[in-house]
Design an enzyme around this catalytic site. Structure first.
Site, short mmCIF file in Angstrom:
data_model
loop_
_atom_site.label_atom_id
_atom_site.label_comp_id
_atom_site.label_asym_id
_atom_site.label_seq_id
_atom_site.Cartn_x
_atom_site.Cartn_y
_atom_site.Cartn_z
N GLU A 96 -1.61 0.81 -14.47
CA GLU A 96 -2.22 -0.45 -14.93
C GLU A 96 -2.09 -1.56 -13.90
O GLU A 96 -1.89 -2.73 -14.22
CB GLU A 96 -1.57 -0.92 -16.25
CG GLU A 96 -1.88 -0.09 -17.45
CD GLU A 96 -3.34 0.16 -17.66
OE1 GLU A 96 -4.16 -0.65 -17.20
OE2 GLU A 96 -3.66 1.19 -18.26
C1 LIG Z 1 1.15 9.21 -14.45
C2 LIG Z 1 -0.01 8.37 -14.09
C3 LIG Z 1 -0.95 8.03 -15.06
C4 LIG Z 1 -2.07 7.28 -14.72
N1 LIG Z 1 -3.04 7.04 -15.66
C5 LIG Z 1 -4.23 6.52 -15.28
C6 LIG Z 1 -5.34 6.47 -16.17
O1 LIG Z 1 -5.23 6.83 -17.34
N2 LIG Z 1 -6.53 6.02 -15.70
C7 LIG Z 1 -6.69 5.61 -14.41
O2 LIG Z 1 -7.80 5.23 -14.05
N3 LIG Z 1 -5.66 5.63 -13.54
C8 LIG Z 1 -4.44 6.08 -13.94
N4 LIG Z 1 -3.39 6.13 -13.06
C9 LIG Z 1 -3.58 5.61 -11.72
C10 LIG Z 1 -2.80 4.33 -11.47
O3 LIG Z 1 -3.35 3.27 -12.18
C11 LIG Z 1 -2.78 4.12 -9.94
O4 LIG Z 1 -1.89 5.09 -9.41
C12 LIG Z 1 -2.36 2.73 -9.55
O5 LIG Z 1 -3.34 1.80 -9.94
C13 LIG Z 1 -2.14 2.58 -8.05
O6 LIG Z 1 -3.17 3.17 -7.30
P1 LIG Z 1 -2.80 4.22 -6.15
O7 LIG Z 1 -1.86 5.21 -6.71
O8 LIG Z 1 -4.03 4.72 -5.54
O9 LIG Z 1 -1.99 3.36 -5.10
P2 LIG Z 1 -2.61 2.47 -3.91
O10 LIG Z 1 -3.68 1.61 -4.43
O11 LIG Z 1 -2.91 3.35 -2.77
O12 LIG Z 1 -1.35 1.55 -3.57
C14 LIG Z 1 -0.25 2.03 -2.79
C15 LIG Z 1 0.73 0.87 -2.56
O13 LIG Z 1 0.05 -0.19 -1.86
C16 LIG Z 1 0.13 -1.40 -2.60
N5 LIG Z 1 -1.15 -2.10 -2.44
C17 LIG Z 1 -2.40 -1.60 -2.50
N6 LIG Z 1 -3.30 -2.56 -2.32
C18 LIG Z 1 -2.63 -3.70 -2.12
C19 LIG Z 1 -3.00 -5.05 -1.89
N7 LIG Z 1 -4.29 -5.43 -1.83
N8 LIG Z 1 -2.02 -5.97 -1.74
C20 LIG Z 1 -0.71 -5.62 -1.83
N9 LIG Z 1 -0.30 -4.36 -2.04
C21 LIG Z 1 -1.24 -3.42 -2.21
C22 LIG Z 1 0.37 -0.99 -4.04
O14 LIG Z 1 1.05 -2.01 -4.76
C23 LIG Z 1 1.25 0.25 -3.86
O15 LIG Z 1 2.59 -0.13 -3.69
C24 LIG Z 1 -2.23 6.83 -13.39
C25 LIG Z 1 -1.27 7.14 -12.43
C26 LIG Z 1 -0.19 7.92 -12.75
C27 LIG Z 1 0.80 8.28 -11.67
#
Ligand SMILES: Cc1cc2nc3c(=O)[nH]c(=O)nc-3n(C[C@H](O)[C@H](O)[C@H](O)COP(=O)(O)OP(=O)(O)OC[C@H]3O[C@@H](n4cnc5c(N)ncnc54)[C@H](O)[C@@H]3O)c2cc1C
Length: 596
Positions: A441
């Site tokens: 989220e």
């Molecule tokens: C168990 C689980 C359930 C989930 N359920 C859902 C679901 O039901 N539906 C769905 O759509 N998604 C779901 N997700 C996805 C989840 O919402 C994402 O993993 C999350 O939003 C982060 O995206 P990412 O993993 O690609 O990380 P990234 O976006 O690659 O981020 C990696 C790191 O970089 C930081 N970062 C990235 N961009 C910036 C910025 N502009 N400024 C500062 N810091 C930044 C982040 O804070 C993080 O620390 C789920 C994930 C998991 C693990």
């Protein structure tokens, strides 16, 4: 095996004394909300969580979900039956609109149940939890036909919902979405793409799964401005409401992950699946935010819930585990050692857990009333004020709430020593489950950025000024000198937050990295003050109850003792957080990326 007892007494106190649940009879939906009704609902809900969901928590974690060769997924043993009981008990439709078969109770009551469910079995709670978010989006932006077609079965729990944002190359930055939506001749769309990490994407609990999917239509801008939202059902629904053909959406795999093993986290493949646009074209992100705002509060509640479940079990253990002697003389002289609850370092962890969980519960429910008021208060100014406040506090409840929830769960694991680390006692599960709430989220880093980059200055800083004024007003009104123990440190901490807002205004504009580098410290500072505000209110209410000769002086004296702990041990941290914020981005960003 860990156990869970819903904290009904504490909830009832907060609902009345802090959230003001029974002072809202001018708001539609609150007319019939009496203390008796609320107590009955919470007792019944708490019983279901303690007796049905909690016993499935640890076995569900060990067994996990199973994906079968045909792509179907089964939840752990017992989940199907528990879900049926959940639906038969009407728990899924508690706060849903009566027009769609719900019971129309305030969101605030739903928030309480969300806590109990997440504390007893977080993985289970996510199946109906995501469904509620999907229902909210359909309710707000769906056409009358869409509401009639999808909502009644979702409210009953016969169908569940999901939210599909994330793709392999695209997490935080949703502008990168590649999933395509090509128009079909009949007005529907063919959805093609891969979504990953989709919670409850496939399972055997419900008859149909209604996926809400973000995708781009042909020619749409390749950015967040080009995103639309689609309803994509697992089974096509015929005009007479019966289930038709299987849609071209399948679960490609389920993730092996750190926690919430009993919730299926799925890779979902859309191969020209039939979808129906929800809301306006290219306004998909705004529609999805309806789900996400509700979901962010729900995730904050998960942080509280894991902390409380871990706290309850740590207390139980600390009373029974005999190790060492109290520093001030034996407290269990007939035994060879004292229970570890006599040791100040163990108490430190338990008091911090107690101060956080009770304070956070108050903040969540105070915030939940603002959600209700923002939606239903008859007076536009009251709706607007409530919306300003809850918009400002949503990233705090999600980000601070889950950062602290994880910290507390870890400390409670520490109370058990090595027994907290091995699987037998189940404490590791609370820590593992709490961890994801900091990530999904919108990661907590993104919550902090949302707070400092958008919410503080939103509408000319109207919500920020209103909240700062509210806290300052309550401090000024706390004239009883018996409240000075918290009113004074809270005033000082509020001063730190005010100075932080000013610093961000002056230095965040000049160099945006300053805001980015200090956002997490600022969010924590604001979280401490938001909880301190709640503790001031609770301390005032408990003093009043004691003065009035309450029948439960132990409860109220414990509240005052916990408020003292929070005031003395937590609030002073705002000074060092302010120092971190004001150190700016220089030391954070100075090292060139290639030096890492
Ligand atoms: C168990 C689980 C359930 C989930 N359920 C859902 C679901 O039901 N539906 C769905 O759509 N998604 C779901 N997700 C996805 C989840 O919402 C994402 O993993 C999350 O939003 C982060 O995206 P990412 O993993 O690609 O990380 P990234 O976006 O690659 O981020 C990696 C790191 O970089 C930081 N970062 C990235 N961009 C910036 C910025 N502009 N400024 C500062 N810091 C930044 C982040 O804070 C993080 O620390 C789920 C994930 C998991 C693990």
């Amino acid at each position: 095996m860990p156990s869970y007892r819903a904290p009904v007494k504490d909830t009832l106190f907060v609902l009345e004394a802090v959230a003001g649940l029974y002072n809202q009879s001018h708001v539609p939906g609150f007319e019939s909300v009496s203390p008796d009704l609320v107590e009955a609902v919470l007792n019944e809900g708490g019983k279901f969580c303690g007796e049905v969901l909690a016993p499935l928590n640890l076995p569900g974690d060990r067994q996990g979900c199973t994906r079968h060769p045909d792509g179907s997924v089964t939840a752990p043993d017992g989940f199907r039956d528990a879900y049926k009981q959940f639906c038969d008990g009407g728990w899924g439709g508690l706060i849903a609109d009566e027009h769609h078969g719900g019971q129309g109770l305030p969101y605030t009551i739903g928030a309480v149940l969300q806590e109990y469910i997440a504390a007893s079995n977080m993985a289970f709670g996510m199946y109906p939890g995501l469904s509620e978010g999907a229902q909210a989006a359909i309710e707000v932006v769906g056409s009358p036909e869409q509401k009639a077609k999808w909502l009644p079965n979702m409210v009953q729990g016969r169908w569940t919902g999901t939210m599909n944002l994330t793709e392999p190359h695209c997490g935080t930055d949703l502008g990168l979405i590649r999933t395509r939506a090509e128009p079909n001749a009949d007005g529907s769309y063919a959805i093609t793409g891969t979504k990953i990490f989709i919670s409850a994407g496939e399972h055997d609990l419900s008859e149909n799964i209604i996926h809400l999917v973000l995708a781009k239509t042909p020619g749409a801008p390749d950015s967040v401005k080009g995103i639309s939202l689609f309803i994509v059902p697992k089974y096509i629904v015929n005009d007479d409401g019966s289930l038709g053909a299987r849609n071209a959406v399948t679960c490609g795999s389920i993730e092996h992950k750190m926690g919430i093993h009993a919730n299926a986290t799925c890779v979902m493949n859309y191969d020209g699946a039939t979808g129906y646009m929800l809301g306006e074209e290219m306004k998909g992100l705004a529609a999805m935010f309806i789900m996400m705002n509700a979901a962010r509060l729900g995730v904050g509640i998960q942080g509280l819930a894991q902390a409380d479940a871990a706290y309850q079990n740590a207390v139980e253990y600390a009373k029974g585990r005999l190790q060492g002697r109290s520093l001030t003389g034996a407290k269990n002289p007939d035994g060879k050692a004292d229970p570890i609850i006599v040791h100040p370092d163990v108490r430190r962890m338990l008091m911090d857990a107690r101060a956080y969980t009770e304070g956070m519960r108050a903040l969540v429910l105070w915030g939940a009333i603002r959600v209700d008021l923002s939606r239903k208060a008859p007076d536009a100014a009251e709706r607007e004020m409530a919306d300003d406040l809850i918009s400002l506090l949503t990233p705090v409840i999600k980000g601070y709430g889950t950062d602290r929830g994880y910290e507390v769960a870890t400390n409670c694991q520490q109370v058990l020593g090595g027994h907290g680390y091995i699987a037998e006692w189940g404490m590791d599960q609370f820590v593992r489950d709490a961890r994801i709430a900091m990530i999904y989220e919108g990661t907590n880093g993104i919550q902090a950025l949302d707070l400092v980059g958008r919410k503080l200055g939103s509408k000319g800083g109207r919500g920020t000024q209103a909240w700062l004024g509210l806290v300052a007003g309550d401090i000024a009104a706390a004239s009883d000198e018996r409240l000075a123990f918290i009113a004074q440190p809270l005033a000082k901490a509020l001063g730190d937050v005010q100075a932080g807002v000013m610093w961000l205004l002056q230095n965040g504009m000049a160099n945006p990295d300053n805001a980015g580098a200090g956002a997490t410290a600022f969010m924590r500072m604001m979280g401490h003050v938001a909880l301190g505000h709640m503790w001031l209110k609770m301390a005032g209410a408990s003093l009043a109850a004691l003065d009035a000769g309450t029948a439960d002086p132990d409860f109220h004296n414990a509240k005052l003792t916990t408020a003292r702990f929070f005031a003395a041990r937590v609030l002073p941290e705002t000074a060092s957080l302010k120092g971190q914020l004001e150190a700016g981005a220089d030391t954070v960003m100075a090292l060139p990326a290639e030096m890492f």
